[in-house]
Enzyme design. Sequence first.
Site, short mmCIF file in Angstrom:
data_model
loop_
_atom_site.label_atom_id
_atom_site.label_comp_id
_atom_site.label_asym_id
_atom_site.label_seq_id
_atom_site.Cartn_x
_atom_site.Cartn_y
_atom_site.Cartn_z
N SER A 274 0.83 -1.21 0.00
CA SER A 274 0.00 0.00 0.00
C SER A 274 0.86 1.26 0.00
O SER A 274 1.70 1.43 -0.87
CB SER A 274 -0.95 -0.07 1.20
OG SER A 274 -2.09 0.68 0.90
N HIS A 419 -7.63 -5.86 1.14
CA HIS A 419 -6.39 -5.08 1.16
C HIS A 419 -5.52 -5.52 2.35
O HIS A 419 -5.86 -5.23 3.51
CB HIS A 419 -6.80 -3.61 1.31
CG HIS A 419 -5.69 -2.63 1.20
ND1 HIS A 419 -4.97 -2.46 0.04
CD2 HIS A 419 -5.18 -1.74 2.09
CE1 HIS A 419 -4.08 -1.49 0.23
NE2 HIS A 419 -4.17 -1.05 1.46
C1 GCU Z 1 -5.30 4.75 2.27
C2 GCU Z 1 -4.85 5.51 1.05
C3 GCU Z 1 -4.17 4.60 0.03
C4 GCU Z 1 -3.10 3.78 0.70
C5 GCU Z 1 -3.69 3.03 1.88
C6 GCU Z 1 -2.68 2.25 2.71
O1 GCU Z 1 -6.37 3.93 1.95
O2 GCU Z 1 -5.96 6.18 0.52
O3 GCU Z 1 -3.59 5.36 -1.01
O4 GCU Z 1 -2.49 2.91 -0.23
O5 GCU Z 1 -4.25 3.98 2.77
O6 GCU Z 1 -1.54 2.64 2.81
O7 GCU Z 1 -3.10 1.24 3.31
#
Ligand code: GCU
Length: 441
Positions: A274, A419
């Site tokens: 992420s 995620h």
């Molecule tokens: C948020 C953000 C994302 C990122 C994520 C993370 O959701 O909007 O861009 O990738 O955090 O780091 O888990």
Amino acid sequence: MISKISFHQSLSACVLFFCFTTADNSAIAQPTHPVTWPGPLVAQSGQRIASGADFDATRRPELLREFAEHVYGITPSQTIPIRTLVTSVDNAALHGEAIRKQITITVGTAPVTRDLHVLLYLPVKAKGAVPVFVGLNFDGNVSTTTDPGVDLNEVWTPDPAESKIVLLGALKDNIRHRPTEASRGSDAEKWPFEAIVKAGYGVATLYAGDIEPDFATGIGYGIRPLFFKPGQYMPDLTDWGAIGAWAWGLTRVADYLVTDPAIDPRAIILAGHSRMGKAALWAAAQDQGPAQRFAMVISNESGQGGAGLSHREAGETIWHLNVAFPYWFSPAFHAYNGRPQEYPLDGHLLLSLIAPRPLFVASAQDDPLSDPEGEFLSAKAASSVYRLFGREGVPESATFKVGSLTGKDIRYYCRPGKHNMLPEDWQRYIAFADEYFHPAR
Ligand code: GCU
């Protein structure tokens, strides 16, 4: 900076029409309009990039400059004092499977210093120098494992007094504190250390908050002010953001790893989930030249601002990135809020800067914010650059499909589920790394 005219000239034939919703990805917002994005194989001058040598001579430097000027900010070139100290070694960690080392990298000159705490595990049974995965963690080294020997270094968490305020999380102030024993292993699912060392790999991690805490006013506690010019008290238009700082920190960890005789300096594998995946990609993109440290890169659901394609306007938008996390990117990136079609770059061009090194781009089906299909198309678009170097990326004929592994030197996979970076994801990354590094086990 790129001019509007040269940007339009550099749009390639990458014109695709999307208008579909399948049973596999019905929950994911899909673009319903023609999507164009800048092509990797046309330089700003209009020159066709026809070989790896052309890419290296022309396109790579201009893309690096543009990503710095438009997106992540310019990484300072000045050197800064750095001291590295191995603070502890245990030869019987993780049920006797691993050597655990803890290393402190101190950046700056007293009294203004920052300590980066690195946790490193190496397989006890190694027959020689080993390949090593390295990546940033979100919540402190102590969160990555229940190993009782890991130091309880300070971490940042949201101030409870502000927890009821309705504001996007990263804009709230955080407090620094020493974690309790109870927080050991709170995010261990993302870091299956024992399985990694049993597979013959080392693994190193560092708390991103040591480099710069992940909230809007965290900049003061991070490394960025250490590089301010005399009299400067806030970032300039093209100064680096937190992601740039995190990428810099990853490179400092690699500086240590390549000096450890237990580690194969040609087999440092950068992995990130992420936002830490965005930082990993930017660190690897900038890591060029004879002293190149990162030999392989793993992008796990790095999404928008990482592997994703903002031009698709599916999933998270540039606007959301910059409003929710105004300190992640350079102030210059905010110019594209609500104007993604004017953005002269995108995730596939970032991926192309990893070429010709092996790259794994991974998505999760129930992660619409990261736009899994966009990550797939990005990996496929970057593959044209890999082919210039005689490498095989994702084939032109490949289509997005959940649960189907595709590509070679750029590998793509979208797993079912949410995620996260799970032990099953690590198994795929280990299998990918095995193809290149063949560790003894
Ligand atoms: C948020 C953000 C994302 C990122 C994520 C993370 O959701 O909007 O861009 O990738 O955090 O780091 O888990």
